[in-house]
Design an enzyme around this catalytic site. Structure first.
Site, PDB file in Angstrom:
ATOM      1  CE1 TYR A 145     -22.195  18.531   7.668  1.00 29.61           C
ATOM      2  CE2 TYR A 145     -21.802  19.554   9.809  1.00 29.61           C
ATOM      3  CZ  TYR A 145     -22.552  19.451   8.655  1.00 29.61           C
ATOM      4  OH  TYR A 145     -23.646  20.265   8.477  1.00 29.61           O
ATOM      5  CG  ASP A 240     -13.885  22.621  10.372  1.00 24.78           C
ATOM      6  OD1 ASP A 240     -14.094  23.349  11.355  1.00 24.78           O
ATOM      7  OD2 ASP A 240     -14.787  22.109   9.684  1.00 24.78           O
ATOM      8  CE  LYS A 272     -20.725  22.125  16.248  1.00 20.48           C
ATOM      9  NZ  LYS A 272     -20.158  21.639  15.025  1.00 20.48           N
TER      10      LYS A 272
END
Ligand SMILES: *Cc1c(COP(=O)(O)O)cnc(C)c1O
Length: 438
Positions: A145, A240, A272
């Site tokens: 994702y 990522d 994050k």
């Protein structure tokens, strides 16, 4: 041991009247596990408190960001000081420079650009890769994702279809026509895609260690193989690290493979942890690639709140406090919980696989090893729902989905860890009972 949830139920009713599904990000709605989502009123250290006053050990940590636990006093003080100076100017600030310097010092990037979410980071990295290479095709892996970016909300499609199909209504086929979706950890599939389309591929994007299908670590050498394959075909390797960055280790997943093996990705995305609980994310990479970005180069990208002084202050305070001791502590707590989860599930006769990438881990209710999304899909949804609710009743807040990593923080002390250990045997038995009923 039931406890009151009427305040959360009331808020959920009000929320559903004004917000689709009552939540601002789908997984929060508990759809995968059933029941009423808990509305959180406050959090401190390793603990969440909901509107009914129930307390839970938090194993989500805001889906990764809260590496130091909630309301860390030093982060809070830095943020309060920043807020007192005004919250946004639309002009460059010192905290942006300091946070960029901190990221460049830790991660394999020469330059970074700040954005406000991981989605924006991956979207912008792909635009830059396309602008830099003059090519259009993007390769990704099923189960990885990268935020809700149109060309990345794609699934492999059926049979021998080369081009991906939209993964959700609202994404046009023209967006996913330029996406190729491959099974994770599958070198042959990567070789084949590059053999057929190598001169059209702008970039391959992968989670540095997938955490969004549960934790599925790259097999040894897999990321090095991807980096080498991209380089051989003139494509960019986009790693990522929105989830793994400053989380899997001090230097992210790259610190566990690239730094040891001696290779660097061309572009990296972050989010994050680097936002310290505020909306901040980034993409960065090779100086010559980043130089193509506006205003230095022609590839356009911008953001009103990008590099926001409060968010970058929170991120900077968090990273400066994220010392080796923090990762050692989280790693040790993770080992204790992983071992106890495996033992409880084994004792209850539940097939399981506990997998990790550095200090990140997750528990599959399926036989391991889980190497890709197809393997991950075999996890028992009914078993996990029962497991989740049994843990919640025992004051442990797990991710409300079987396909997520469990996150710890430096604030997860002996009492918090013991609360998890005490809950596991009953929860494992609840999972076993639910799986037998199937
Ligand atoms: C969370 C996540 C994103 C998206 O970040 P948002 O801030 O939610 O948009 C992208 N990539 C990975 C690997 C993630 O875990």
């Amino acid at each position: 041991m039931p406890f009151p949830t009427t305040a959360s139920e009331d808020l959920f009713t009000r929320a559903r009247a004004v917000t689709p599904g009552g939540v601002n990000s789908p997984v929060r709605a508990f759809n995968a596990v059933g029941g009423t989502p808990r509305f959180i009123r406050s959090a401190r250290g390793a603990w969440l408190t909901d509107h009914d006053g129930n307390e839970y050990v938090d194993l989500i940590c805001s889906w990764g960001p809260m590496l130091l636990g909630h309301a860390h006093p030093d982060v809070q003080a830095a943020v309060q000081e920043a807020v007192a100076r005004g919250t946004s100017y639309g002009a460059p600030t010192e905290p942006e420079v300091e946070l960029a310097e901190e990221i460049v010092a830790r991660a394999p990037v020469d330059r970074v650009r700040f954005v406000s979410s991981g989605t924006e980071a991956t979207m912008s990295a792909i635009r830059l890769a396309r602008g830099f290479t003059g090519r259009e095709v993007v390769v990704k892996f099923a189960g990885c994702y990268h935020g809700h970016v149109d060309p990345l909300l794609a699934s492999a499609g059926s049979g021998l279809a080369t081009h991906a199909v939209p993964g959700t209504p609202g994404v046009p086929a023209s967006s996913t026509d330029l996406t190729i979706v491959l099974p994770y950890n599958d070198r042959a599939a990567v070789e084949k895609a590059f053999a057929h389309h190598g001169d059209r591929i702008a970039c391959l994007i992968t989670e540095a260690a997938p955490g969004n299908m549960g934790v599925v670590p790259p097999e040894p050498g897999f990321n090095a193989f991807l980096a080498e394959t991209c380089s051989r075909h003139g494509a960019l390797f986009v790693s990522d690290e929105v989830m793994t960055g400053f989380r899997a280790s001090r230097t992210g997943q790259w610190g566990l493979d690239g730094a040891v093996e001696g290779w660097r990705p061309d572009l990296v995305t972050f989010g994050k942890v680097m936002g310290g609980g505020f909306p901040a994310a980034a993409f960065g990479g090779r100086a010559d690639v980043m130089a193509r970005l506006s205003p230095e180069g022609p590839v356009y990208q911008a953001g009103t709140l990008s590099g926001n002084p409060v968010a970058t202050t929170a991120g900077l305070a968090t990273l400066r406090l994220a010392t080796d001791d923090v990762y050692t502590h989280i790693g040790a707590a993770a080992e204790t919980i992983k071992a106890a989860a495996a033992e409880a599930l084994a004792a209850a006769g539940v097939p399981h696989a506990v997998q990790a990438a550095g200090t990140m881990f997750s528990v599959f209710l399926a036989e391991g090893p889980v190497r890709d999304f197809e393997d991950a899909s075999r996890t028992s949804a009914a078993g996990y729902a029962a497991f989740f609710h049994a843990m919640l009743e025992r004051h442990v807040y797990l991710p409300p989905s079987a396909y997520e990593a469990w996150f710890l923080s430096s604030a997860h002390d002996d009492r918090a860890v013991q609360t998890v250990l005490d809950a596991l045997p009953d929860a494992a038995r609840a999972a076993a009972a639910a799986m037998e009923d199937q």
